[in-house]
Scaffold this motif. Structure first.
Motif, PDB file in Angstrom:
ATOM      1  N   HIS A   1       0.692   0.970   8.011  1.00  0.00           N
ATOM      2  CA  HIS A   1       1.745   0.428   8.825  1.00  0.00           C
ATOM      3  C   HIS A   1       1.540   0.540  10.611  1.00  0.00           C
ATOM      4  O   HIS A   1       2.168   0.346  11.031  1.00  0.00           O
ATOM      5  CB  HIS A   1       3.188   1.066   8.338  1.00  0.00           C
ATOM      6  CG  HIS A   1       3.606   0.579   7.105  1.00  0.00           C
ATOM      7  ND1 HIS A   1       3.061   0.835   5.961  1.00  0.00           N
ATOM      8  CD2 HIS A   1       4.582  -0.689   6.768  1.00  0.00           C
ATOM      9  CE1 HIS A   1       3.682   0.143   5.107  1.00  0.00           C
ATOM     10  NE2 HIS A   1       4.351  -0.618   5.267  1.00  0.00           N
TER      11      HIS A   1
ATOM     12  N   THR B   1       1.707   9.278   0.501  1.00  0.00           N
ATOM     13  CA  THR B   1       2.489   8.854   1.824  1.00  0.00           C
ATOM     14  C   THR B   1       1.827   8.639   3.027  1.00  0.00           C
ATOM     15  O   THR B   1       2.072   7.803   3.785  1.00  0.00           O
ATOM     16  CB  THR B   1       3.631   9.806   1.739  1.00  0.00           C
ATOM     17  OG1 THR B   1       4.410  10.001   0.713  1.00  0.00           O
ATOM     18  CG2 THR B   1       4.586   9.464   2.975  1.00  0.00           C
TER      19      THR B   1
ATOM     20  N   VAL C   1       0.048   5.303   2.796  1.00  0.00           N
ATOM     21  CA  VAL C   1       1.013   4.029   2.931  1.00  0.00           C
ATOM     22  C   VAL C   1       1.596   4.131   4.591  1.00  0.00           C
ATOM     23  O   VAL C   1       1.378   3.039   5.014  1.00  0.00           O
ATOM     24  CB  VAL C   1       2.262   4.480   2.253  1.00  0.00           C
ATOM     25  CG1 VAL C   1       3.278   3.254   2.593  1.00  0.00           C
ATOM     26  CG2 VAL C   1       1.905   4.143   0.598  1.00  0.00           C
TER      27      VAL C   1
ATOM     28  N   TRP D   1       4.101   0.369  -1.574  1.00  0.00           N
ATOM     29  CA  TRP D   1       5.017   1.829  -1.811  1.00  0.00           C
ATOM     30  C   TRP D   1       4.560   2.599  -3.023  1.00  0.00           C
ATOM     31  O   TRP D   1       4.525   3.713  -3.083  1.00  0.00           O
ATOM     32  CB  TRP D   1       6.420   1.605  -1.662  1.00  0.00           C
ATOM     33  CG  TRP D   1       6.988   0.619  -2.507  1.00  0.00           C
ATOM     34  CD1 TRP D   1       7.064  -0.679  -2.849  1.00  0.00           C
ATOM     35  CD2 TRP D   1       7.354   1.039  -3.930  1.00  0.00           C
ATOM     36  NE1 TRP D   1       7.504  -0.927  -3.901  1.00  0.00           N
ATOM     37  CE2 TRP D   1       7.773  -0.135  -4.624  1.00  0.00           C
ATOM     38  CE3 TRP D   1       7.387   2.418  -4.805  1.00  0.00           C
ATOM     39  CZ2 TRP D   1       8.000   0.009  -5.913  1.00  0.00           C
ATOM     40  CZ3 TRP D   1       7.698   2.381  -5.889  1.00  0.00           C
ATOM     41  CH2 TRP D   1       8.203   1.194  -6.607  1.00  0.00           C
ATOM     42  N   TRP D   2       4.239   1.801  -4.286  1.00  0.00           N
ATOM     43  CA  TRP D   2       3.976   2.351  -5.387  1.00  0.00           C
ATOM     44  C   TRP D   2       2.647   3.351  -5.565  1.00  0.00           C
ATOM     45  O   TRP D   2       2.642   4.131  -6.433  1.00  0.00           O
ATOM     46  CB  TRP D   2       3.912   1.292  -6.567  1.00  0.00           C
ATOM     47  CG  TRP D   2       2.874   0.133  -6.281  1.00  0.00           C
ATOM     48  CD1 TRP D   2       3.484  -0.820  -5.781  1.00  0.00           C
ATOM     49  CD2 TRP D   2       1.741   0.262  -6.418  1.00  0.00           C
ATOM     50  NE1 TRP D   2       2.241  -1.668  -5.593  1.00  0.00           N
ATOM     51  CE2 TRP D   2       1.234  -0.855  -6.165  1.00  0.00           C
ATOM     52  CE3 TRP D   2       0.939   1.179  -6.958  1.00  0.00           C
ATOM     53  CZ2 TRP D   2       0.102  -1.535  -6.229  1.00  0.00           C
ATOM     54  CZ3 TRP D   2      -0.838   0.719  -6.995  1.00  0.00           C
ATOM     55  CH2 TRP D   2      -0.939  -0.564  -6.735  1.00  0.00           C
TER      56      TRP D   2
END
Length: 98
Positions: A69, A62, A65, A15-16
């Motif tokens: 997923h 974002t 990331v 997430w970072w």
């Protein structure tokens, strides 16, 4: 339960990455701001430009990331392309004459 191996792109970015992308992107206007002020062609202040680029960097991070997923290669590819479009827009806005 799905026992198939994850796709090659399936690495789960942390997430970072979003915070790092926002921080790096917020520094991009600093390099061109002095030239823009000398030309007196922008009415935006440096903090406003930095905030706008930080937001765009956070969006691109974002998307990176989120891409990690997705198990579907198609959706992961769409998220990757969207992130590249956001990054390309940031670069084109920054490199354009103010």
């Amino acid at each position: 339960m799905d026992d198939s191996p994850p796709p090659e792109h399936y690495t789960r970015e942390p997430w970072w990455v979003v915070l790092v992308a926002a921080a790096v992107a917020s520094l991009l206007p600093v390099w061109q701001y002095d030239e823009a002020q000398r030309a007196n062609t922008t009415n935006l202040s440096l903090p406003v430009l930095m905030a706008a680029f930080a937001l765009a960097g956070a969006v691109a991070g974002t998307l990176l990331v989120i891409r990690s997923h997705f198990r579907s290669p198609y959706l992961a590819g769409c998220a990757l392309v969207a992130g590249m479009v956001v990054a390309a827009l940031m670069v084109s806005v920054l490199s354009a004459r103010w």
